[in-house]
Write a protein that holds these residues in place. Structure first.
Motif, PDB file in Angstrom:
ATOM      1  N   TRP A 182       0.841  -1.195   0.000  1.00  0.00           N
ATOM      2  CA  TRP A 182       0.000   0.000   0.000  1.00  0.00           C
ATOM      3  C   TRP A 182       0.875   1.243   0.000  1.00  0.00           C
ATOM      4  N   ARG A 183       0.222   2.371  -0.116  1.00  0.00           N
ATOM      5  CA  ARG A 183       0.881   3.677  -0.153  1.00  0.00           C
ATOM      6  C   ARG A 183       1.679   3.965   1.115  1.00  0.00           C
ATOM      7  N   PHE A 184       2.938   4.308   0.944  1.00  0.00           N
ATOM      8  CA  PHE A 184       3.729   4.848   2.057  1.00  0.00           C
ATOM      9  C   PHE A 184       3.715   6.367   1.956  1.00  0.00           C
ATOM     10  N   TYR A 185       3.580   7.011   3.070  1.00  0.00           N
ATOM     11  CA  TYR A 185       3.643   8.471   3.099  1.00  0.00           C
ATOM     12  C   TYR A 185       4.965   8.894   3.724  1.00  0.00           C
ATOM     13  N   SER A 186       5.222  10.171   3.654  1.00  0.00           N
ATOM     14  CA  SER A 186       6.458  10.690   4.233  1.00  0.00           C
ATOM     15  C   SER A 186       6.131  11.647   5.365  1.00  0.00           C
ATOM     16  N   SER A 217       8.131  16.234   0.007  1.00  0.00           N
ATOM     17  CA  SER A 217       9.050  15.108   0.127  1.00  0.00           C
ATOM     18  C   SER A 217       8.988  14.256  -1.126  1.00  0.00           C
ATOM     19  N   HIS A 218      10.095  13.584  -1.434  1.00  0.00           N
ATOM     20  CA  HIS A 218      10.022  12.512  -2.425  1.00  0.00           C
ATOM     21  C   HIS A 218       9.138  11.402  -1.852  1.00  0.00           C
ATOM     22  N   PRO A 262       8.559   7.969  -0.302  1.00  0.00           N
ATOM     23  CA  PRO A 262       9.502   7.076   0.374  1.00  0.00           C
ATOM     24  C   PRO A 262       9.494   5.650  -0.161  1.00  0.00           C
ATOM     25  N   GLN A 263       8.410   5.266  -0.830  1.00  0.00           N
ATOM     26  CA  GLN A 263       8.378   3.915  -1.398  1.00  0.00           C
ATOM     27  C   GLN A 263       7.915   4.004  -2.846  1.00  0.00           C
ATOM     28  N   PRO A 269       2.837   3.609  -6.701  1.00  0.00           N
ATOM     29  CA  PRO A 269       2.940   3.380  -5.267  1.00  0.00           C
ATOM     30  C   PRO A 269       2.780   1.921  -4.872  1.00  0.00           C
ATOM     31  N   LYS A 270       2.269   1.080  -5.748  1.00  0.00           N
ATOM     32  CA  LYS A 270       2.175  -0.334  -5.400  1.00  0.00           C
ATOM     33  C   LYS A 270       2.475  -1.162  -6.639  1.00  0.00           C
TER      34      LYS A 270
END
Lengths: 717, 717
Positions: A61-65, B65-66, B68-69, B147-148
């Motif tokens: 799933w989506r990772f956020y920062s 931010s970039h 992260p994943q 993102p996935k």
């Protein structure tokens, strides 16, 4: 995120007096950051630690920062000049009254009088955080945070800085680690080039190889079961290392196990094996004992199960995922309120699940898991009364709900869209089309949004959510309530009702209080107690099914179910409760799941639901107004001779003991109401017994006092 | 971001055949990432390097931010098995056909046939990036990102991976540094405990102290002017260091300077001083020479000014900010198309300015700067024809425009809201209320959005933006065009027109082509050539003013203005063009700005506008269809005897020479049209001259051919 009452008091003062300086003695300094940033960062770091044998297995799933730049702001009115010292995680500058401080950035003199202090911090790698120590100016809940100096958010509510328990300059948030302590093995079986270690029960931590000698390779095969540890080709987790020097060695990865099968080369020798048990320090506040030793053991193992899964966040299971799942978490929160009352872990988990904005994917990619997230916040507020947290997370509630509402179909209902996973349960049932259970969860989420909006005084949105919820509930009844069957049908597909009846929508509607008395009775009779309706086999949905039954007074039935299901696991050797249990399956087949021989988790948080069931429905304690401002104690024996235990609240523990002849309560918190039934007239010590209806009594409980009600052979099952 | 034609070809192939494997020989491997991530991260890192003496001075706008994943995906159809080797910035796992690869994660065997490869990468600190090298499978424009795993974006267009020129495994994006080369000082003046170093012209880099001996403190005071270097208490930048060992020392910070004043303790000795000049390698493609040596020098110094400010991104100035400003950047892009034609730096700057989502603040916090950003992309596409970039950035155009449109008032117009900075120009003029210039920029931005939406086939939004633009243009004419004055008024406040007339809306309307011939003539006469209207004093807005005048054929006037203004700076000792110039002010007063004695930048990108003016309006070369598919060459002498130069295009350089008696062109690119005026009949070599109207001629230019038109004493000024 506040650990101590002192921090909490400071935070509340900050909400009340955000711009006028401190109204009371300064709180001690603590590391502070933008709300959610630490949790987002820590959960990312934690969730990329899942290994499936030699492969890293990341969430899909989506990772956020976290926010790479944060501006921390504090307005002060000083009686005398004061030098503040700063510790900062990141590059930073200090601005006083709009002017950059020159020279020493770690010790800054703030003159007497009114001043605005601003610390701007940049940190891409870990959350920007500051620790400020002065005579009166300290990093605490008085600071506000934003993306630019003195930023005024559009809704006008300044964002308060968040903190946890990082109270010393030398222990910043980025260095956070769980605690460890060394424990020995219960048994070690030595082979020629192997050691088979048994820690006696399910546990987690870093294996420590002691008195290692020689040079060569070592492989550790972990097992929650003995079979898994011995299955070197199919076990889920392993570690390989090369011995390069003599002495003690600690493995770099924390692993879940009861057993570890250590194989090594000819030239290697290992003297002993221990474990650095890794844990989140907890106080076991809740307790439960009864006349049934088997149930007592079930409660104890449930507590151990929850304890092992209460870590950086509430995990689903300690072996396999080490991930955070919203559907699992919302249940774990409820168990937690009857065990540790660890509100910090609830808050951390809630932030971590939600992440940041923009939202373009459901939580965990699962439609129902986005909805549970709202419900978890509503529950949290009810149990803790922590309005500051709701205020803090409210903006992210709004954006997630915007996302959810934007995905309704032309009927105003939710169904799975491409990329969505509609989970509901591990059970063979259709999940496409408009599911009744999904619409019920949406209605409940809208209720939760309306409550939160009201709390934060967002009047306009409160009205909107309230209206949406009311409208949806009508639509649900029209579309899914089958007047003939007197039950909810499972779904509607392409505009056509599907006549399948499942337990899921029926038990949720019952639990959410969306049914009138007649409907509730019908649902109980026609669905929940009806063996013709497909049975629920996962502890995940058993949680709601048993809760719904207990909610409608069927503790007698629940007791038997718990004894069979959880007692069955114990009889089959469990030291912790499992992800799934089918008494018909034997080892090692029962360890298989997801197409893998040892895919199943033998320590799964959702297995700990007896904590909630016994606490809420046997000891019978539950908050009515938020944070136990008012609450109810309604003990039910559920066919047991006696029960006793403690239920934690924000104000202290409520002690309850009940038998067939008396009820004892030590009250805490706000104003309580004891409710009980009796076929003979009860007598009380302290307080006044009122008759509620024939055979039903009530009594008001004042904080800090003991109550005893005595009667003979009462009907309180 | 592609540097080479080979990479570009691969990217185009990937757009055309995203799922069917490669249609041609594989491109060489290069590091790839999610579009914008590298630029967001690098710009954050760069922009937190601004020092104001001892203080760090961070931007006050939103940092993003970039991601992260990132999941990198590639579908292949292999004739034979192939082992790929991976280099990854971050933690990662490799998935082939949905299964995690076990064991060696750096060398993965992909079997023959059709397969889906997925590399999931997590990296909080720097952008997730991969480098994959195989016989046919290589990290290049064929990979999609999301993102996935195998994520399908909602609009259905897969996101192509981005790259730049990181073509070797050992040089990943996170290690990016500008180039350096050592240059010597022009003069060094030695004092007892000091060295005053002059590098002969404005420059930037790391000072290198050579043959350092002794122990003690050294302080370096930098100066763009001699006065600044000597002003140890008020200069903008300085460095302090302690000498701890003998030998050569390179300062850690790159600084802008012409002079450096080095002061040191008694026990310190410094043998020599040099500079590691820090730069982005560039090819100087554009050129300009004329019969006027002063103008030639102006062009050369303009090129140097642009070159120094063309770095990780297009900067505003090298000394003070080291930041990226949208209003400055959009001008710099245009200058660049006539100098380096460095499309990579335009793209990097565009990504960096925009950041990520969600948007809650204008770019640089400035309302007008959000609007310029859209125009910059429209210009970019017109000059380069790079549709892939528009496709890539289009989602972020939509979200920024959503933000902008959401802030219109009830008249459908933009005015400053709390937290917005309405800049327009450094000039005393009201900026509250509905400014005509802001609405014109919005209309132009909506035109740009409509063009981009059309290009990416977002038909629905294209129509929406087109309609909004048309409606707004009508409103603008109704609200701001004063039929009596035959000019735009400056603004409307609280529904009432303000009769002030400023140059700004008038010149933008003229330049954007929003006026009919009569209105254009009126604006030129009543405003632009009218000394009664408040003059523009910043080179920033002089850019548009002179461009608007040249656009309407007043090169004669522009020549004089350039000679006075830019020539004035050179006469006052400039080796690079300044942020602002007022001939009436003398040194050191003229170096003051923003309340600081040396606040003004003596090397400011917007000072380089003669590059654009001479290239576009004298050599007269401009694209008509995107990427010079068709273009115009319309040389204008602007009162000079002769001019000659090169204008770069995606296809090669167009050479133009013009004098009072002939025009020579070497054509490149698509189909060109030479336009000129002549009072006598012209003769040509190659090609056919057509009469456009009385005294005006046209000629078609084919790629790669030379054209000469000869006439006597023509009227082409």
């Amino acid at each position: 995120m506040k650990l101590s009452a002192r921090h909490l008091a400071a935070a509340i003062a900050a909400l009340v007096f955000p711009l006028t300086g401190m109204a009371q003695a300064p709180a001690p300094a603590t590391w502070i950051w933008y709300p959610g940033d630490f949790e987002i960062w820590l959960s990312n770091e934690m969730q990329v630690k899942r290994n499936e044998r030699d492969a890293l297995f990341m969430p899909f799933w989506r990772f956020y920062s976290h926010q790479p730049q944060v501006n921390f702001t504090r307005h002060v009115d000083l009686a005398e000049p004061e030098t503040i010292s700063l510790q900062v995680e990141g590059k930073y500058s200090v601005v006083v009254d709009g002017k950059f401080v020159q020279g020493d950035q770690r010790h800054v003199l703030v003159p007497a009088g009114k001043h605005g202090i601003n610390v701007q911090v940049y940190n891409a790698a870990t959350p920007p955080a500051i620790y400020v120590q002065g005579k009166t100016i300290r990093s605490d809940g008085h600071w506000t945070v934003g993306p630019k100096p003195f930023y005024k958010p559009l809704n006008g509510v300044p964002v308060q800085a968040a903190s946890w328990h990082f109270d010393t300059p030398a222990a910043p948030p980025s260095r956070y680690r769980l605690a460890t302590r060394e424990i020995g093995a219960a048994r070690i079986q030595r082979g020629a080039h192997s050691l088979l270690v048994d820690f006696g029960q399910e546990t987690i931590g870093f294996v420590k190889l002691k008195q290692v000698k020689g040079r060569g390779n070592v492989t550790l095969y972990y097992g929650e079961s003995l079979e898994e540890a011995l299955a070197t080709e199919t076990g889920e987790t392993l570690d390989r290392l090369a011995i390069a020097h003599d002495g003690d060695m600690v493995l770099p990865n924390s692993r879940a196990m009861r057993y570890v099968n250590i194989r090594f080369d000819d030239d290697v020798d290992i003297g002993d094996v221990a474990l650095l048990y890794e844990y989140l320090p907890q106080v076991r506040r809740g307790s439960f004992k009864s006349s049934d030793a088997a149930l007592n053991r079930i409660w104890d193992v449930s507590l151990r199960t929850l304890e092992l899964n209460t870590r950086e966040f509430f995990l689903d299971g300690i072996k396999r995922d080490h991930w955070i799942w919203s559907g699992d978490a919302v249940q774990t929160y409820l168990m937690n309120y009857y065990a540790f009352f660890d509100s910090d872990t609830v808050k951390r988990t809630t932030w971590a699940l939600r992440g940041a904005d923009p939202v373009d994917m459901h939580i965990n990619t699962i439609l129902d898991y986005s909805l549970y997230w709202f419900i978890g916040i509503d529950d949290y507020y009810r149990y803790t009364g922590d309005a500051a947290f709701v205020q803090s997370i409210y903006p992210r509630m709004v954006t997630l709900m915007d996302f959810v509402l934007g995905r309704r179909n032309s009927n105003g209902m939710l169904e799975g869209m491409p990329g969505d996973w509609v989970f509901v349960d591990w059970a063979p049932m259709p999940t496409d089309g408009e599911l009744a259970v999904i619409q019920l969860l949406l209605a409940r989420s809208l209720d939760a949004m309306a409550d939160s909006a009201t709390l934060v005084k967002d009047v306009e949105r409160a009205a909107k959510y309230r209206a949406l919820a009311a409208d949806l509930k009508q639509k649900i009844m029209a579309a899914f309530w089958d007047p003939e069957r007197q039950a909810f049908i499972h779904r509607r597909k392409d505009g056509k009702p599907d006549t399948l009846v499942t337990r899921h929508p029926n038990m949720f509607a019952l639990m959410f209080g969306y049914l009138d008395a007649a409907q509730a009775e019908a649902v109980k009779r026609n669905v929940l107690m009806n063996d013709q309706v497909q049975k629920i086999t996962t502890p995940y949905m058993r949680f709601y099914e048993l809760a719904a039954l207990a909610e409608s007074g069927r503790q007698d039935y629940v007791t038997g179910q718990v004894r069979d299901y959880w007692g069955g696991m114990l009889n089959d050797g469990a030291t912790c409760f499992w992800e799934q249990y089918d008494p018909a399956q034997k080892a090692p087949e029962r360890y298989a799941m997801y197409g893998k021989a040892f895919g199943m988790s033998l320590c799964h948080a959702w297995g700990a639901s007896p904590l909630y069931l016994f606490g809420r429905y046997y000891l019978g304690v539950r908050p009515v107004q938020p944070g136990y401002a008012t609450y109810v104690v309604e003990p039910r024996l559920g066919c047991l001779e006696w029960i006793e235990g403690k239920v934690p609240t924000p104000h202290g523990d409520i002690d309850v003991a009940a038998s067939t002849t008396e009820i004892r309560v030590r009250a805490h918190g706000g104003q309580g109401t004891l409710r009980f039934a009796s076929t003979v007239a009860p007598r009380c010590r302290e307080g006044v017994i009122r008759t509620a209806s024939t055979g039903h009594y009530e009594m008001t409980l004042e904080p800090g006092r003991d109550y005893v009600v005595a009667y003979a052979a009462a009907s309180s099952r």
